[in-house]
Design a protein around this motif. Structure first.
Motif, PDB file in Angstrom:
ATOM      1  N   PRO A 134      -6.022  17.843   0.516  1.00  0.00           N
ATOM      2  CA  PRO A 134      -5.697  19.090  -0.560  1.00  0.00           C
ATOM      3  C   PRO A 134      -5.220  18.774  -2.113  1.00  0.00           C
ATOM      4  N   VAL A 157      -3.238  13.667  -4.578  1.00  0.00           N
ATOM      5  CA  VAL A 157      -3.109  13.402  -3.168  1.00  0.00           C
ATOM      6  C   VAL A 157      -3.971  12.339  -3.632  1.00  0.00           C
ATOM      7  N   ALA A 158      -3.828  11.087  -2.981  1.00  0.00           N
ATOM      8  CA  ALA A 158      -4.978  10.064  -3.409  1.00  0.00           C
ATOM      9  C   ALA A 158      -4.657   8.800  -2.692  1.00  0.00           C
ATOM     10  N   MET A 159      -5.810   9.011  -1.273  1.00  0.00           N
ATOM     11  CA  MET A 159      -6.017   8.186  -1.009  1.00  0.00           C
ATOM     12  C   MET A 159      -6.203   6.182  -1.321  1.00  0.00           C
ATOM     13  N   THR A 160      -5.402   5.582  -0.633  1.00  0.00           N
ATOM     14  CA  THR A 160      -6.224   3.957  -1.375  1.00  0.00           C
ATOM     15  C   THR A 160      -7.772   3.286  -0.840  1.00  0.00           C
ATOM     16  N   ARG A 161      -8.844   3.471  -2.307  1.00  0.00           N
ATOM     17  CA  ARG A 161     -10.039   2.596  -2.272  1.00  0.00           C
ATOM     18  C   ARG A 161      -9.716   1.322  -2.197  1.00  0.00           C
ATOM     19  N   HIS A 162      -8.933   0.846  -3.451  1.00  0.00           N
ATOM     20  CA  HIS A 162      -9.445  -0.147  -3.152  1.00  0.00           C
ATOM     21  C   HIS A 162      -7.803  -1.088  -3.218  1.00  0.00           C
ATOM     22  N   LEU A 217      -6.428   1.253  -5.955  1.00  0.00           N
ATOM     23  CA  LEU A 217      -6.930   1.403  -6.469  1.00  0.00           C
ATOM     24  C   LEU A 217      -7.432   2.931  -5.677  1.00  0.00           C
ATOM     25  N   PHE A 218      -6.414   4.151  -6.271  1.00  0.00           N
ATOM     26  CA  PHE A 218      -6.117   5.283  -5.047  1.00  0.00           C
ATOM     27  C   PHE A 218      -7.025   6.824  -6.289  1.00  0.00           C
ATOM     28  N   ASP A 248       0.471  -1.461  -0.027  1.00  0.00           N
ATOM     29  CA  ASP A 248      -0.128  -0.193  -0.076  1.00  0.00           C
ATOM     30  C   ASP A 248       0.793   0.566  -0.426  1.00  0.00           C
ATOM     31  N   GLU A 249       2.125   1.642   1.088  1.00  0.00           N
ATOM     32  CA  GLU A 249       3.057   2.566   1.023  1.00  0.00           C
ATOM     33  C   GLU A 249       3.350   2.201  -0.627  1.00  0.00           C
ATOM     34  N   PRO A 267       1.123  14.940   2.341  1.00  0.00           N
ATOM     35  CA  PRO A 267       0.260  15.654   3.249  1.00  0.00           C
ATOM     36  C   PRO A 267       0.129  14.652   4.440  1.00  0.00           C
ATOM     37  N   HIS A 268       0.458  13.097   4.460  1.00  0.00           N
ATOM     38  CA  HIS A 268       0.656  12.580   5.900  1.00  0.00           C
ATOM     39  C   HIS A 268       2.787  13.052   6.328  1.00  0.00           C
ATOM     40  N   LYS A 319      -8.992   8.739 -10.925  1.00  0.00           N
ATOM     41  CA  LYS A 319      -8.958   7.339 -10.197  1.00  0.00           C
ATOM     42  C   LYS A 319      -7.751   7.185 -10.730  1.00  0.00           C
ATOM     43  N   SER A 378       1.069   4.050  -2.952  1.00  0.00           N
ATOM     44  CA  SER A 378       0.858   5.016  -2.349  1.00  0.00           C
ATOM     45  C   SER A 378       2.099   6.101  -3.186  1.00  0.00           C
TER      46      SER A 378
HETATM   47  C1  LIG Z   1      -6.019  14.872   3.647  1.00  0.00           C
HETATM   48  C2  LIG Z   1      -5.799  13.317   2.772  1.00  0.00           C
HETATM   49  C3  LIG Z   1      -4.508  13.245   2.736  1.00  0.00           C
HETATM   50  C4  LIG Z   1      -3.981  12.103   1.708  1.00  0.00           C
HETATM   51  C5  LIG Z   1      -3.005  11.571   2.333  1.00  0.00           C
HETATM   52  C6  LIG Z   1      -2.764  10.263   1.767  1.00  0.00           C
HETATM   53  C7  LIG Z   1      -1.516   9.459   2.028  1.00  0.00           C
HETATM   54  C8  LIG Z   1      -2.244   7.831   2.381  1.00  0.00           C
HETATM   55  C9  LIG Z   1      -1.510   7.139   2.771  1.00  0.00           C
HETATM   56  C10 LIG Z   1      -1.104   5.837   2.506  1.00  0.00           C
HETATM   57  C11 LIG Z   1      -2.372   4.609   1.831  1.00  0.00           C
HETATM   58  C12 LIG Z   1      -3.450   4.799   2.441  1.00  0.00           C
HETATM   59  O1  LIG Z   1      -2.910   3.785   3.412  1.00  0.00           O
HETATM   60  S1  LIG Z   1      -4.703   5.824   2.683  1.00  0.00           S
HETATM   61  C13 LIG Z   1      -5.414   5.005   4.490  1.00  0.00           C
HETATM   62  C14 LIG Z   1      -6.352   3.859   3.540  1.00  0.00           C
HETATM   63  N1  LIG Z   1      -8.209   4.435   2.723  1.00  0.00           N
HETATM   64  C15 LIG Z   1      -8.861   4.928   2.932  1.00  0.00           C
HETATM   65  O2  LIG Z   1      -8.638   5.175   4.396  1.00  0.00           O
HETATM   66  C16 LIG Z   1     -10.073   5.599   2.103  1.00  0.00           C
HETATM   67  C17 LIG Z   1     -11.169   5.613   2.886  1.00  0.00           C
HETATM   68  N2  LIG Z   1     -11.821   5.677   1.581  1.00  0.00           N
HETATM   69  C18 LIG Z   1     -12.686   6.867   1.326  1.00  0.00           C
HETATM   70  O3  LIG Z   1     -11.957   8.450   2.481  1.00  0.00           O
HETATM   71  C19 LIG Z   1     -12.914   7.272   0.073  1.00  0.00           C
HETATM   72  O4  LIG Z   1     -14.038   6.251  -0.342  1.00  0.00           O
HETATM   73  C20 LIG Z   1     -12.258   8.114  -0.803  1.00  0.00           C
HETATM   74  C21 LIG Z   1     -11.847   9.366  -0.744  1.00  0.00           C
HETATM   75  C22 LIG Z   1     -11.287   6.796  -1.689  1.00  0.00           C
HETATM   76  C23 LIG Z   1     -13.280   7.974  -2.187  1.00  0.00           C
HETATM   77  O5  LIG Z   1     -14.248   8.721  -1.671  1.00  0.00           O
HETATM   78  P1  LIG Z   1     -14.907   8.973  -2.612  1.00  0.00           P
HETATM   79  O6  LIG Z   1     -14.367  10.616  -3.209  1.00  0.00           O
HETATM   80  O7  LIG Z   1     -16.601   8.982  -2.403  1.00  0.00           O
HETATM   81  O8  LIG Z   1     -15.300   8.055  -4.332  1.00  0.00           O
HETATM   82  P2  LIG Z   1     -16.113   7.433  -4.142  1.00  0.00           P
HETATM   83  O9  LIG Z   1     -17.223   7.652  -4.731  1.00  0.00           O
HETATM   84  O10 LIG Z   1     -16.222   6.363  -3.504  1.00  0.00           O
HETATM   85  O11 LIG Z   1     -14.583   6.482  -5.926  1.00  0.00           O
HETATM   86  C24 LIG Z   1     -14.598   6.981  -6.439  1.00  0.00           C
HETATM   87  C25 LIG Z   1     -14.611   6.404  -7.734  1.00  0.00           C
HETATM   88  O12 LIG Z   1     -13.970   5.437  -7.649  1.00  0.00           O
HETATM   89  C26 LIG Z   1     -14.613   4.192  -8.342  1.00  0.00           C
HETATM   90  N3  LIG Z   1     -14.893   2.463  -7.427  1.00  0.00           N
HETATM   91  C27 LIG Z   1     -14.963   1.909  -5.930  1.00  0.00           C
HETATM   92  N4  LIG Z   1     -14.179   1.462  -5.617  1.00  0.00           N
HETATM   93  C28 LIG Z   1     -13.836   0.931  -6.969  1.00  0.00           C
HETATM   94  C29 LIG Z   1     -12.929  -0.513  -7.506  1.00  0.00           C
HETATM   95  N5  LIG Z   1     -13.028  -1.457  -6.673  1.00  0.00           N
HETATM   96  N6  LIG Z   1     -12.796  -1.091  -8.214  1.00  0.00           N
HETATM   97  C30 LIG Z   1     -13.553   0.083  -9.565  1.00  0.00           C
HETATM   98  N7  LIG Z   1     -13.736   1.616  -9.264  1.00  0.00           N
HETATM   99  C31 LIG Z   1     -13.955   2.024  -8.037  1.00  0.00           C
HETATM  100  C32 LIG Z   1     -16.764   4.682  -8.280  1.00  0.00           C
HETATM  101  O13 LIG Z   1     -17.521   3.567  -8.662  1.00  0.00           O
HETATM  102  C33 LIG Z   1     -15.580   5.934  -7.968  1.00  0.00           C
HETATM  103  O14 LIG Z   1     -16.197   6.029  -9.793  1.00  0.00           O
HETATM  104  P3  LIG Z   1     -16.533   7.415 -10.779  1.00  0.00           P
HETATM  105  O15 LIG Z   1     -18.061   7.082 -10.027  1.00  0.00           O
HETATM  106  O16 LIG Z   1     -16.137   8.749 -10.151  1.00  0.00           O
HETATM  107  O17 LIG Z   1     -16.194   6.942 -11.790  1.00  0.00           O
END
Ligand SMILES: CCCCCCCCCCCC(=O)SCCNC(=O)CCNC(=O)[C@H](O)C(C)(C)COP(=O)(O)OP(=O)(O)OC[C@H]1O[C@@H](n2cnc3c(N)ncnc32)[C@H](O)[C@@H]1OP(=O)(O)O
Length: 166
Positions: free
Chosen positions: A151, A91-96, A145-146, A78-79, A164-165, A124, A82
């Motif tokens: 910001p 700037v993106a977060m992990t969605r899947h 998928l990020f 994941d890291e 950002p982190h 995406k 990212s």
């Molecule tokens: C300040 C921050 C600093 C951010 C600093 C980043 C630091 C990174 C750190 C390392 C990485 C991590 O561990 S990050 C931590 C782990 N991740 C998280 O906690 C994220 C939790 N999830 C969320 O907050 C949210 O789901 C988001 C922000 C990621 C997305 O929310 P959203 O903006 O409402 O978007 P959403 O509609 O759900 O999905 C966007 C698009 O993706 C599609 N989609 C969703 N899932 C799938 C999928 N499996 N396969 C295909 N497509 C998919 C949807 O259909 C949609 O398509 P369409 O309709 O638009 O076409």
């Protein structure tokens, strides 16, 4: 099956890579210097904006004796993904994400992490990452998928400092 990215050893090609910037107060579990419990991963960027890191995970993070815990393996992937996204100024977060645990990852031995962005569509960004052993054998493969979030990104993540982190 995905082959390792064609990136030479960092130690031999130091001029060809740039270190990923990270603030001293960064507390990210993966890459933060200020998190005493973290993995302290130091990433480099290749000219192709692939993220690369050579590291050793201590036995503190073991699952099976002598091997890294599966959750930590997912964290490493994941890291790495990212950082590959961030390398593009995003700037993106992990969605899947998904993990293919191909071989056990040894603790207390050098491993190599490689990540890259494979596809973009609006907010995406699809990615992949590998964990390789010292012989270049792939031990684990991740896909992610990020989703871009605010910001707004810095124009140059290397020159302009922390993510950002961190
Ligand atoms: C300040 C921050 C600093 C951010 C600093 C980043 C630091 C990174 C750190 C390392 C990485 C991590 O561990 S990050 C931590 C782990 N991740 C998280 O906690 C994220 C939790 N999830 C969320 O907050 C949210 O789901 C988001 C922000 C990621 C997305 O929310 P959203 O903006 O409402 O978007 P959403 O509609 O759900 O999905 C966007 C698009 O993706 C599609 N989609 C969703 N899932 C799938 C999928 N499996 N396969 C295909 N497509 C998919 C949807 O259909 C949609 O398509 P369409 O309709 O638009 O076409």
């Amino acid at each position: 099956m995905t082959k390792p990215l064609q990136v030479e050893k960092l130690t031999r090609y130091a001029d060809a890579v740039r270190k990923f910037a990270s603030a001293a107060q960064n507390r990210c579990f993966g890459c933060g210097a200020a998190n005493e419990h973290g993995l302290h991963l130091e990433f480099y960027l290749t000219q192709e904006l692939h993220a690369v890191c050579e590291t050793t995970v201590g036995d503190f993070f073991e699952g099976p004796k002598g091997f890294v815990h599966g959750g930590i393996i997912a964290t490493l992937l994941d890291e790495t993904m990212s950082k590959a996204v961030r390398a593009h100024g995003l700037v993106a977060m992990t969605r899947h994400m998904e993990v293919d645990y191909q071989r056990p990852v040894p603790s207390s031995e050098e491993i190599r992490l490689e990540g890259r962005v494979t596809r973009n569509e609006g907010r995406k960004h699809w990615t992949e990452a590998l964990i390789l052993n010292g012989h270049g054998k792939v031990l684990a493969h991740g896909k992610g998928l990020f989703i871009e979030v605010k910001p707004a990104p810095d124009p140059d993540p290397v020159k302009d400092g922390p993510t950002p982190h961190g």
